[in-house]
Design a protein around this motif. Structure first.
Motif, PDB file in Angstrom:
ATOM      1  N   LEU A  11       0.853  -1.183   0.000  1.00 51.53           N
ATOM      2  CA  LEU A  11       0.000   0.000   0.000  1.00 51.53           C
ATOM      3  C   LEU A  11       0.890   1.235   0.000  1.00 51.53           C
ATOM      4  CD1 LEU A  11      -3.288   0.586   1.863  1.00 51.53           C
ATOM      5  CD2 LEU A  11      -1.488   2.317   2.017  1.00 51.53           C
ATOM      6  N   PHE A  12       0.548   2.177  -0.853  1.00 48.53           N
ATOM      7  CA  PHE A  12       1.329   3.395  -1.029  1.00 48.53           C
ATOM      8  C   PHE A  12       0.486   4.609  -0.653  1.00 48.53           C
ATOM      9  CE2 PHE A  12       4.906   1.862  -3.698  1.00 48.53           C
ATOM     10  CZ  PHE A  12       4.455   0.594  -3.993  1.00 48.53           C
ATOM     11  N   TRP A  13       1.154   5.628  -0.145  1.00 45.99           N
ATOM     12  CA  TRP A  13       0.538   6.941   0.045  1.00 45.99           C
ATOM     13  C   TRP A  13       1.318   7.950  -0.802  1.00 45.99           C
ATOM     14  CZ3 TRP A  13      -3.900   8.235   2.459  1.00 45.99           C
ATOM     15  CH2 TRP A  13      -4.452   7.322   3.365  1.00 45.99           C
ATOM     16  N   TYR A  14       0.560   8.789  -1.528  1.00 45.15           N
ATOM     17  CA  TYR A  14       1.131   9.857  -2.327  1.00 45.15           C
ATOM     18  C   TYR A  14       0.514  11.184  -1.896  1.00 45.15           C
ATOM     19  CZ  TYR A  14       3.280   6.660  -5.685  1.00 45.15           C
ATOM     20  OH  TYR A  14       4.065   5.701  -6.285  1.00 45.15           O
ATOM     21  N   GLN A  15       1.289  12.243  -2.054  1.00 45.50           N
ATOM     22  CA  GLN A  15       0.804  13.595  -1.821  1.00 45.50           C
ATOM     23  C   GLN A  15       0.692  14.308  -3.166  1.00 45.50           C
ATOM     24  OE1 GLN A  15       3.605  16.702  -0.462  1.00 45.50           O
ATOM     25  NE2 GLN A  15       2.256  17.044   1.291  1.00 45.50           N
ATOM     26  N   GLN A  16      -0.392  15.055  -3.354  1.00 41.23           N
ATOM     27  CA  GLN A  16      -0.551  15.793  -4.601  1.00 41.23           C
ATOM     28  C   GLN A  16      -1.065  17.204  -4.305  1.00 41.23           C
ATOM     29  OE1 GLN A  16      -3.440  14.270  -7.442  1.00 41.23           O
ATOM     30  NE2 GLN A  16      -2.327  15.145  -9.153  1.00 41.23           N
ATOM     31  N   HIS A  17      -0.215  18.203  -4.543  1.00 39.66           N
ATOM     32  CA  HIS A  17      -0.652  19.581  -4.435  1.00 39.66           C
ATOM     33  C   HIS A  17      -1.443  19.942  -5.681  1.00 39.66           C
ATOM     34  CE1 HIS A  17       2.618  19.877  -1.365  1.00 39.66           C
ATOM     35  NE2 HIS A  17       1.707  20.667  -0.795  1.00 39.66           N
ATOM     36  N   ALA A  18      -2.364  20.889  -5.517  1.00 34.72           N
ATOM     37  CA  ALA A  18      -3.252  21.282  -6.606  1.00 34.72           C
ATOM     38  C   ALA A  18      -2.461  21.670  -7.845  1.00 34.72           C
ATOM     39  CB  ALA A  18      -4.140  22.438  -6.163  1.00 34.72           C
ATOM     40  N   GLY A  19      -2.818  21.065  -8.968  1.00 35.42           N
ATOM     41  CA  GLY A  19      -2.173  21.381 -10.234  1.00 35.42           C
ATOM     42  C   GLY A  19      -0.806  20.758 -10.433  1.00 35.42           C
ATOM     43  N   GLU A  20      -0.408  19.888  -9.507  1.00 39.56           N
ATOM     44  CA  GLU A  20       0.911  19.275  -9.609  1.00 39.56           C
ATOM     45  C   GLU A  20       0.818  17.762  -9.698  1.00 39.56           C
ATOM     46  OE1 GLU A  20       3.056  22.771  -6.918  1.00 39.56           O
ATOM     47  OE2 GLU A  20       3.494  20.659  -6.533  1.00 39.56           O
ATOM     48  N   ALA A  21       1.966  17.123  -9.879  1.00 42.07           N
ATOM     49  CA  ALA A  21       2.016  15.673  -9.958  1.00 42.07           C
ATOM     50  C   ALA A  21       2.013  15.048  -8.570  1.00 42.07           C
ATOM     51  CB  ALA A  21       3.282  15.245 -10.698  1.00 42.07           C
ATOM     52  N   PRO A  22       1.512  13.829  -8.439  1.00 42.33           N
ATOM     53  CA  PRO A  22       1.632  13.105  -7.160  1.00 42.33           C
ATOM     54  C   PRO A  22       3.106  12.825  -6.849  1.00 42.33           C
ATOM     55  CG  PRO A  22      -0.002  12.067  -8.589  1.00 42.33           C
ATOM     56  CD  PRO A  22       0.751  13.060  -9.423  1.00 42.33           C
ATOM     57  N   THR A  23       3.445  12.881  -5.562  1.00 42.59           N
ATOM     58  CA  THR A  23       4.790  12.507  -5.122  1.00 42.59           C
ATOM     59  C   THR A  23       4.680  11.462  -4.019  1.00 42.59           C
ATOM     60  OG1 THR A  23       4.845  14.365  -3.588  1.00 42.59           O
ATOM     61  CG2 THR A  23       5.850  14.708  -5.728  1.00 42.59           C
ATOM     62  N   PHE A  24       5.595  10.521  -4.023  1.00 41.12           N
ATOM     63  CA  PHE A  24       5.586   9.390  -3.109  1.00 41.12           C
ATOM     64  C   PHE A  24       5.840   9.833  -1.671  1.00 41.12           C
ATOM     65  CE2 PHE A  24       6.319   5.180  -1.623  1.00 41.12           C
ATOM     66  CZ  PHE A  24       7.468   5.196  -0.845  1.00 41.12           C
ATOM     67  N   LEU A  25       5.028   9.294  -0.743  1.00 43.24           N
ATOM     68  CA  LEU A  25       5.218   9.571   0.679  1.00 43.24           C
ATOM     69  C   LEU A  25       5.685   8.341   1.437  1.00 43.24           C
ATOM     70  CD1 LEU A  25       2.133  11.742   1.747  1.00 43.24           C
ATOM     71  CD2 LEU A  25       4.521  12.485   1.496  1.00 43.24           C
ATOM     72  N   SER A  26       4.957   7.206   1.264  1.00 48.15           N
ATOM     73  CA  SER A  26       5.272   6.057   2.097  1.00 48.15           C
ATOM     74  C   SER A  26       4.781   4.778   1.450  1.00 48.15           C
ATOM     75  CB  SER A  26       4.642   6.199   3.481  1.00 48.15           C
ATOM     76  OG  SER A  26       3.237   6.095   3.385  1.00 48.15           O
ATOM     77  N   TYR A  27       5.324   3.672   1.969  1.00 51.04           N
ATOM     78  CA  TYR A  27       4.982   2.335   1.477  1.00 51.04           C
ATOM     79  C   TYR A  27       4.897   1.379   2.658  1.00 51.04           C
ATOM     80  CZ  TYR A  27       6.002  -2.260  -0.620  1.00 51.04           C
ATOM     81  OH  TYR A  27       5.990  -3.578  -0.991  1.00 51.04           O
ATOM     82  N   ASN A  28       3.839   0.583   2.707  1.00 53.26           N
ATOM     83  CA  ASN A  28       3.691  -0.460   3.725  1.00 53.26           C
ATOM     84  C   ASN A  28       3.324  -1.765   3.038  1.00 53.26           C
ATOM     85  OD1 ASN A  28       2.744   2.243   5.013  1.00 53.26           O
ATOM     86  ND2 ASN A  28       3.105   0.950   6.802  1.00 53.26           N
ATOM     87  N   VAL A  29       3.999  -2.836   3.429  1.00 52.42           N
ATOM     88  CA  VAL A  29       3.599  -4.148   2.928  1.00 52.42           C
ATOM     89  C   VAL A  29       3.383  -5.122   4.095  1.00 52.42           C
ATOM     90  CG1 VAL A  29       5.943  -5.029   2.620  1.00 52.42           C
ATOM     91  CG2 VAL A  29       4.086  -5.908   1.185  1.00 52.42           C
ATOM     92  N   LEU A  30       4.033  -4.841   5.226  1.00 56.12           N
ATOM     93  CA  LEU A  30       3.828  -5.634   6.438  1.00 56.12           C
ATOM     94  C   LEU A  30       3.049  -4.820   7.455  1.00 56.12           C
ATOM     95  CD1 LEU A  30       7.412  -7.149   6.748  1.00 56.12           C
ATOM     96  CD2 LEU A  30       5.382  -8.185   5.701  1.00 56.12           C
ATOM     97  N   ASP A  31       2.380  -5.498   8.386  1.00 56.56           N
ATOM     98  CA  ASP A  31       1.599  -4.806   9.414  1.00 56.56           C
ATOM     99  C   ASP A  31       2.506  -3.951  10.285  1.00 56.56           C
ATOM    100  OD1 ASP A  31      -0.740  -7.538  10.137  1.00 56.56           O
ATOM    101  OD2 ASP A  31      -0.561  -6.146   8.452  1.00 56.56           O
ATOM    102  N   GLY A  32       1.974  -2.803  10.674  1.00 55.94           N
ATOM    103  CA  GLY A  32       2.722  -1.959  11.584  1.00 55.94           C
ATOM    104  C   GLY A  32       2.859  -0.550  11.084  1.00 55.94           C
ATOM    105  N   LEU A  33       3.702   0.187  11.791  1.00 58.02           N
ATOM    106  CA  LEU A  33       3.871   1.617  11.560  1.00 58.02           C
ATOM    107  C   LEU A  33       5.216   1.890  10.891  1.00 58.02           C
ATOM    108  CD1 LEU A  33       2.367   4.307  12.308  1.00 58.02           C
ATOM    109  CD2 LEU A  33       3.878   4.407  14.303  1.00 58.02           C
ATOM    110  N   GLU A  34       5.196   2.705   9.861  1.00 50.72           N
ATOM    111  CA  GLU A  34       6.408   3.191   9.208  1.00 50.72           C
ATOM    112  C   GLU A  34       6.479   4.700   9.444  1.00 50.72           C
ATOM    113  OE1 GLU A  34       7.878  -0.389   7.533  1.00 50.72           O
ATOM    114  OE2 GLU A  34       8.768   1.618   7.470  1.00 50.72           O
ATOM    115  N   GLU A  35       7.583   5.169  10.001  1.00 46.21           N
ATOM    116  CA  GLU A  35       7.700   6.581  10.322  1.00 46.21           C
ATOM    117  C   GLU A  35       8.753   7.250   9.454  1.00 46.21           C
ATOM    118  OE1 GLU A  35       7.671   5.668  14.924  1.00 46.21           O
ATOM    119  OE2 GLU A  35       7.012   7.725  14.584  1.00 46.21           O
ATOM    120  N   LYS A  36       8.377   8.440   8.939  1.00 45.77           N
ATOM    121  CA  LYS A  36       9.299   9.237   8.134  1.00 45.77           C
ATOM    122  C   LYS A  36       9.129  10.686   8.540  1.00 45.77           C
ATOM    123  CE  LYS A  36       9.836   6.850   3.689  1.00 45.77           C
ATOM    124  NZ  LYS A  36       9.631   7.002   2.228  1.00 45.77           N
ATOM    125  N   GLY A  37       9.914  11.118   9.497  1.00 43.84           N
ATOM    126  CA  GLY A  37       9.814  12.508   9.928  1.00 43.84           C
ATOM    127  C   GLY A  37       8.447  12.820  10.498  1.00 43.84           C
TER     128      GLY A  37
END
Lengths: 118, 110
Positions: free
Chosen positions: B32-58
């Motif tokens: 499962l992926f999360w992307y961020q997309q500002h209005a009028g811009e391209a999506p950018t990658f935020l995070s990826y999870n494939v195993l259960d649990g929490l992934e922290e990035k800042g």
């Protein structure tokens, strides 16, 4: 590196006209994708390619054709444009996943092409 | 088939914490992926999870529960620049295709 680039950025077509959207990437990615994004619909996959010379259909392929003659380029063609194809088109690319198949091969997106069909 | 649900819109205050939920149904899960997309811009990658649990990035964290078909994106210490759409996407087993949700539009107010 330029990353993923798309041309043109904007285009207005009349119904029945044809056009080709060009996507180029300089990251040596094996995989490339074409999406369309419409309000309330999210990103939907049109076609994708897992390598030079190969293409496959996504969720909404009708009315579009693609070609991947060179690894760095992925072309999206509209043979006879229709108003329903008015949308923002995004190209993306990614590495091949690792042998274990668990790699987070994130997709890198181009800036988009805003297409209006009248 | 596949189905992904996330709220359409959320609002929050600068400096606060916000959690954006995503539920999914898929015939075979492979990330499962999360992307961020500002209005009028391209999506950018935020995070990826494939195993259960929490992934922290800042300031951003993403959680996955495969048994519940559920993920969330947690944004801490919200800043005005975090106003954007957040897209949840699921990859099915045996494929490199992503299915995207319709996105959650987050507005951060001063």
């Amino acid at each position: 590196n330029a990353g993923v680039t798309q041309t043109p950025k904007f285009r207005v077509l009349k119904t029945g006209q044809s056009m080709t959207l060009l996507c180029a990437q300089d990251m040596n990615h094996e995989y490339m994708y074409w999406y369309r994004q419409d309000p309330g619909m999210g990103l939907r996959l049109i076609h994708y390619s897992v390598g030079e010379g190969t293409t496959a259909k996504g969720e909404v392929p009708d009315g579009y054709n693609v070609s991947r003659l060179k690894k760095q380029n992925f072309l999206l063609g509209l043979e006879s444009a229709a108003p329903s194809q008015t949308s923002v088109y995004f190209c993306a690319s990614s590495y091949r996943r690792g042998l274990a198949g668990l790699g987070d091969n994130e997709q890198f997106f181009g800036p988009g092409t805003r297409l209006t069909v009248l | 088939g596949q189905n992904i649900d996330q709220p359409t819109e959320m609002t929050a205050t600068e400096g606060a914490i916000v959690q954006i939920n995503c539920t999914y149904q898929t015939s075979g899960f492979n990330g499962l992926f999360w992307y961020q997309q500002h209005a009028g811009e391209a999506p950018t990658f935020l995070s990826y999870n494939v195993l259960d649990g929490l992934e922290e990035k800042g300031r951003f964290s993403s959680f996955l529960s495969r048994s519940k078909g559920y993920s969330y994106l947690l944004l801490k210490e919200l800043q005005m620049k975090d106003s954007a759409s957040y897209l949840c996407a699921v990859r099915s087993l045996g494929t490199d295709k992503l299915i995207f949700g319709t996105g959650t539009r987050l507005q951060v107010f001063p």
